[in-house]
Design a protein around this motif. Sequence first.
Motif, PDB file in Angstrom:
ATOM      1  N   ARG A 269     -23.008  32.845  30.567  1.00 47.63           N
ATOM      2  CA  ARG A 269     -22.405  33.703  31.592  1.00 47.63           C
ATOM      3  C   ARG A 269     -23.111  33.562  32.943  1.00 47.63           C
ATOM      4  NH1 ARG A 269     -21.171  38.448  29.712  1.00 47.63           N
ATOM      5  NH2 ARG A 269     -21.516  37.803  27.561  1.00 47.63           N
ATOM      6  N   GLY A 270     -24.303  32.984  32.968  1.00 43.54           N
ATOM      7  CA  GLY A 270     -24.965  32.727  34.239  1.00 43.54           C
ATOM      8  C   GLY A 270     -24.191  31.773  35.134  1.00 43.54           C
ATOM      9  N   LEU A 271     -23.244  31.014  34.554  1.00 44.92           N
ATOM     10  CA  LEU A 271     -22.431  30.096  35.359  1.00 44.92           C
ATOM     11  C   LEU A 271     -21.600  30.845  36.407  1.00 44.92           C
ATOM     12  CD1 LEU A 271     -21.153  27.719  32.519  1.00 44.92           C
ATOM     13  CD2 LEU A 271     -23.045  27.314  34.103  1.00 44.92           C
ATOM     14  N   PHE A 272     -21.236  32.089  36.114  1.00 47.84           N
ATOM     15  CA  PHE A 272     -20.483  32.867  37.108  1.00 47.84           C
ATOM     16  C   PHE A 272     -21.267  32.967  38.422  1.00 47.84           C
ATOM     17  CE2 PHE A 272     -18.327  35.045  33.367  1.00 47.84           C
ATOM     18  CZ  PHE A 272     -17.065  34.561  33.651  1.00 47.84           C
ATOM     19  N   SER A 273     -22.585  33.109  38.319  1.00 47.97           N
ATOM     20  CA  SER A 273     -23.402  33.301  39.515  1.00 47.97           C
ATOM     21  C   SER A 273     -23.357  32.093  40.431  1.00 47.97           C
ATOM     22  CB  SER A 273     -24.853  33.612  39.124  1.00 47.97           C
ATOM     23  OG  SER A 273     -24.938  34.840  38.427  1.00 47.97           O
ATOM     24  N   ILE A 274     -23.192  30.892  39.869  1.00 50.94           N
ATOM     25  CA  ILE A 274     -23.119  29.696  40.704  1.00 50.94           C
ATOM     26  C   ILE A 274     -21.900  29.760  41.627  1.00 50.94           C
ATOM     27  CG2 ILE A 274     -22.909  27.178  40.659  1.00 50.94           C
ATOM     28  CD1 ILE A 274     -24.447  27.182  38.050  1.00 50.94           C
ATOM     29  N   LEU A 275     -20.847  30.417  41.180  1.00 51.83           N
ATOM     30  CA  LEU A 275     -19.650  30.571  42.006  1.00 51.83           C
ATOM     31  C   LEU A 275     -19.821  31.630  43.083  1.00 51.83           C
ATOM     32  CD1 LEU A 275     -17.023  30.542  39.109  1.00 51.83           C
ATOM     33  CD2 LEU A 275     -17.648  28.621  40.593  1.00 51.83           C
ATOM     34  N   LEU A 276     -20.684  32.612  42.840  1.00 50.98           N
ATOM     35  CA  LEU A 276     -20.790  33.771  43.726  1.00 50.98           C
ATOM     36  C   LEU A 276     -21.918  33.667  44.747  1.00 50.98           C
ATOM     37  CD1 LEU A 276     -20.291  36.729  41.208  1.00 50.98           C
ATOM     38  CD2 LEU A 276     -18.560  35.512  42.540  1.00 50.98           C
ATOM     39  N   LEU A 277     -22.934  32.850  44.482  1.00 55.30           N
ATOM     40  CA  LEU A 277     -24.115  32.824  45.329  1.00 55.30           C
ATOM     41  C   LEU A 277     -24.074  31.679  46.338  1.00 55.30           C
ATOM     42  CD1 LEU A 277     -26.926  33.555  42.693  1.00 55.30           C
ATOM     43  CD2 LEU A 277     -25.608  35.185  44.071  1.00 55.30           C
ATOM     44  N   ASN A 278     -24.795  31.856  47.442  1.00 58.80           N
ATOM     45  CA  ASN A 278     -24.928  30.811  48.446  1.00 58.80           C
ATOM     46  C   ASN A 278     -25.707  29.633  47.873  1.00 58.80           C
ATOM     47  OD1 ASN A 278     -23.862  32.007  51.077  1.00 58.80           O
ATOM     48  ND2 ASN A 278     -25.316  33.595  50.452  1.00 58.80           N
TER      49      ASN A 278
END
Length: 436
Positions: A269-278
């Motif tokens: 689920r950490g993959l979601f963060s790659i989409l949301l973060l700079n």
Amino acid sequence: MDSPAGPLAFALATPTGDDLATAVAAFQKTPTALPLQCGVQHYGWGDPGFIPALIDAPNPRGLPFAELWIGAHPDLLATLQLGGWRLSLAELISAAPETMLGEETRRRFGTELPFLLKVLAARHPLSIQAHPTREQARDGYQREDAIGLALTDARRSYRDRNHKPELLVALTDFYALRGFRPLETIQAELSAAPELSALAAPFRPTRAGLFELYHRMMELDQAAVDTQLRPLIERYRREREGQAFDPGDRRDWLLEADRLFSNGRHCDRGLFSILLLNLVSLHPGEAIFLPAGELHAYLRGAGIELMANSNNVLRGGLTRKHIDVPSLLETLQIRPGPGAVLQPQPQPGNGADSYLTPAPEFLLERHTLSAGEERTIGQGPPRLRLGLVIDGQVTLDTGSGVPLGLEHGATFVIPAACRGTLRSTQRSVVFTARVP
């Protein structure tokens, strides 16, 4: 590391302990800079080459050398020689706090060194993480103590009571995720991916809406995580077959993180963060500052890290280590916007470049010296300084004792009671850390 098993009081209680007491007293009377011996953390994401080359440590087995710790945190203490004794930097500070820290630092922060200096070298992405405020760290530490989690327990999130604002200065080209992207950019990212329609539809482009979105992503059941991410990953793989991605393309990092951290059947689920973060790309000398609650992940590269003296990490994915979603959400700060890059600022009068941050515990200075140049460090109010020679060769003279000859990779401490003169025999780069 070769360091004493107990505190200085244990050494003083041995039959020859008076010799150490005499050595400490002599040091207090005539303080001088001392070389340090520092330990390495071999986390799995570490690069096998950068730190071994820096400190001239053979690594024939290709072990990951992730972090070189230069400081007085109990998880990995720097050590030094004093009068034939080996003791830790923390022990010397405890025995001679006024000499080592100076009166003002001691009054502000007590008798512990308030910052920790590191060299970090990442071959693979680190975890999605944030660091707590001081109050959250204190409460979390007490909470985990109360349920009986040992400090060495892998399930522990809070390993000390301190906060951990953090500065990273790139030594090589460096890639990182840092802070949430602007709201309109996140909305456009979600809308452009039909695979994420179930998440895009209820998203409101406000700070509250972004927190709700991230909260929902982190608490989805695993089947829903897979349903959202797997089709997107498969599409990115097909796109990469037609044209290779470069490191500035977040699709490349998402596929790399999926390869490393998803287990084949389920998506991390950490993959979601790659989409949301700079996605931030730093050139050598550029930096980022991470306050409490700032979601981030280092992806690849080597750099100098300077932080408050803490090892508290709250993880939200992309790791085999303990993930603590409730604590992460508790400390998370929603500050959407472009990923700010910090540039070094020339300091008039001392020739150094400084990395200015709001952190009260630390200031990092970069000294670039040409061959034959001489520079005095330690002017102004008395401050302990930790130092690291990144490139070249210098001598350090504090006016007492034998001047230290320091080559690349050498680490040292200058007590607050001293001023030091750096003399370079070739072009050299030295970083020093102190309390502002």
